[in-house]
Design an enzyme around this catalytic site. Structure first.
Site: not given
Ligand code: CMC
Length: 416
Positions: A298, A355
């Site tokens: 991320h 996710d």
């Protein structure tokens, strides 16, 4: 007010330092070019603050996420998605009366104009539902013109109609008749019924599915200046209408590095399982940069993504309650453990993101893989809208988003 100094070719420039409410420090360079002729270069915008915003706070080093000051863990455990829409878009939790009114407005506007049904007929059955969603949302602007007086109503309309569009796109892809919304159901129950009911059978919305969907939507609801939200602000800054801006944000979300990653996680896990579940072999392909470990990494989190923690815990609960077992969940957990022990991921501070587990839960809920990113879009809608509204209503005004560049092409030459 403190300042930072920039020294360039003997010239000393003082730049104001701005501080956010959580102590984040930024150097304000908004007058840099005007005063010096210089610009900054930051491909991928990893060091660039594009706006001031009071909506969502993230501390990526500590793994903190808050909506309007409330920790995500508390919001996820105690709120409904409708309440979160109100919180993000209007800044405060609604009181009981406001929430009732908000719920009934969102219900009243769920129907689509009958003519819009014809648009669905033109798509091939293989059409990706994200393409249909983006096109349909842009098409809403042809039915509901965007005027300043109708801004709040258009926000209600898109929040209400998006789930109908998403469910109709799914029904179209499997060749079943559309199921119309029912006004006595909650946002989440209404959506599940439009997705899964068939005209000839009674359909009772499962409370387990409703609760799972509520959690997933809340966890996706906002994440400050990510790619799709920045797209929403960028397109909105040209004064394009709300529907056009959302349609652009949906397209940005579609990519596999952003919201499209949830679909890719399942495809990756299926691929590993099909090749015998050899995790070491897969991780060595990641280390040699042949593939990415989807659902990991991320830009902001250099620690656990708090949403991934919540979803991992929820996955076990939801699977238990639904009484199902999915070998992909076991595989995902083993893969996570193996990656977190691996020097490659430790060095680069790569952790599971939102996710990684969301797709496995959607799959358990019966939602097909191609719809995963659509589910993300439904959840992210209030965040996009909140940012668009915050920008439009900024009392200090806003400028069209128009970055500069360092030109590296040919020098002047003759075209003869
Ligand atoms: N698998 C393997 N290597 C990775 C991964 C990954 N998933 N993510 C980052 N890296 C490596 C990357 O190659 C780079 O290595 P090096 O420094 O040696 O060149 C280093 O880690 C830093 O990564 P980056 O690409 O500079 O990081 P970024 O901030 O530009 O990208 C990201 C962030 C999310 C796009 C990226 O981590 C990624 O592609 N992850 C996989 C896709 C994914 O799961 N996306 C969902 C993101 S969360 C929800 C959302 O926003 O939609």
């Amino acid at each position: 007010m403190s300042t930072a100094k920039l020294i360039y070719e003997g010239q000393e420039i003082e730049l104001p330092v701005v501080e956010g409410s959580e102590g984040e420090i930024g150097i304000d360079i908004s007058r840099l070019r005007r005063d010096t002729g210089l610009i900054t270069l930051d491909p991928g915008y990893g060091n660039t603050g594009s706006c001031r915003s009071a909506i969502t706070f993230i501390d990526g080093e500590k793994g903190i996420l808050r909506y309007r000051g409330y920790p995500i863990e508390q919001v996820a455990n105690n709120a409904s998605f409708t309440e979160v829409c109100h919180l993000l878009i209007h800044g405060e939790r609604p009181n009981a009366g406001q929430l009732d009114r908000y719920r009934s407005e969102l219900t009243r506007h769920t129907l689509l104009h009958e003519d819009m049904k014809k648009f669905f007929e033109g798509y091939p059955p293989s059409a990706h539902p994200m393409a249909i969603l983006a096109a349909m949302v842009a098409s809403l602007s042809t039915f509901y013109p965007d005027t300043p007086e109708e801004m709040d109503l258009n926000i209600i309309r898109i929040l209400a109609k998006s789930k109908t569009l998403a469910a109709f796109a799914y029904k179209k892809s499997i060749g079943q008749p559309f199921i119309y919304p029912r006004n006595d159901l909650s946002w989440t129950a209404n959506f599940l019924r439009m997705m899964f009911a068939v005209p000839s059978e009674t359909y009772e919305v499962s409370p387990v599915l409703e609760e799972a969907l509520n959690l997933l939507l809340i966890l996706h609801a906002d994440h400050e200046q990510n790619c799709s939200t920045s797209t929403m602000r960028m397109v909105g800054s040209s004064e394009a209408n709300l529907y056009a801006s959302i349609s652009a944000a949906i397209c940005a979300l579609w990519g596999p590095r952003h919201g499209g990653a949830n679909q890719r996680v399942i495809e990756m896990l299926e691929g590993i399982a099909a090749e015998g579940g050899d995790l070491e072999r897969f991780l060595s392909r990641v280390r040699s940069r042949e593939v990415l470990l989807m659902g990991f990494g991320h830009r902001v989190y250099k620690n656990f993504d708090p949403r991934a923690r919540l979803l991992k815990a929820a996955a076990d609960r939801i699977f238990d309650e639904l009484g199902i077992h999915d070998p992909l969940l076991d595989l995902a957990k083993r893969l996570e453990e193996a990656a977190l022990r691996d020097e490659f991921f430790i060095d680069k501070k790569l952790y599971p993101n939102v996710d990684f587990y969301s797709g496995i839960i959607y799959r358990a809920m019966g939602i097909p893989t191609e719809m995963f990113t659509v589910m993300f879009a439904l959840g992210r809608l209030p965040g996009w809208i909140a940012h668009w509204k915050e920008m439009r209503e900024d009392s200090s005004g806003y400028r069209i988003h128009r970055p500069r560049q360092i030109y590296t092409g040919e020098n002047l030459r003759k075209f003869e």
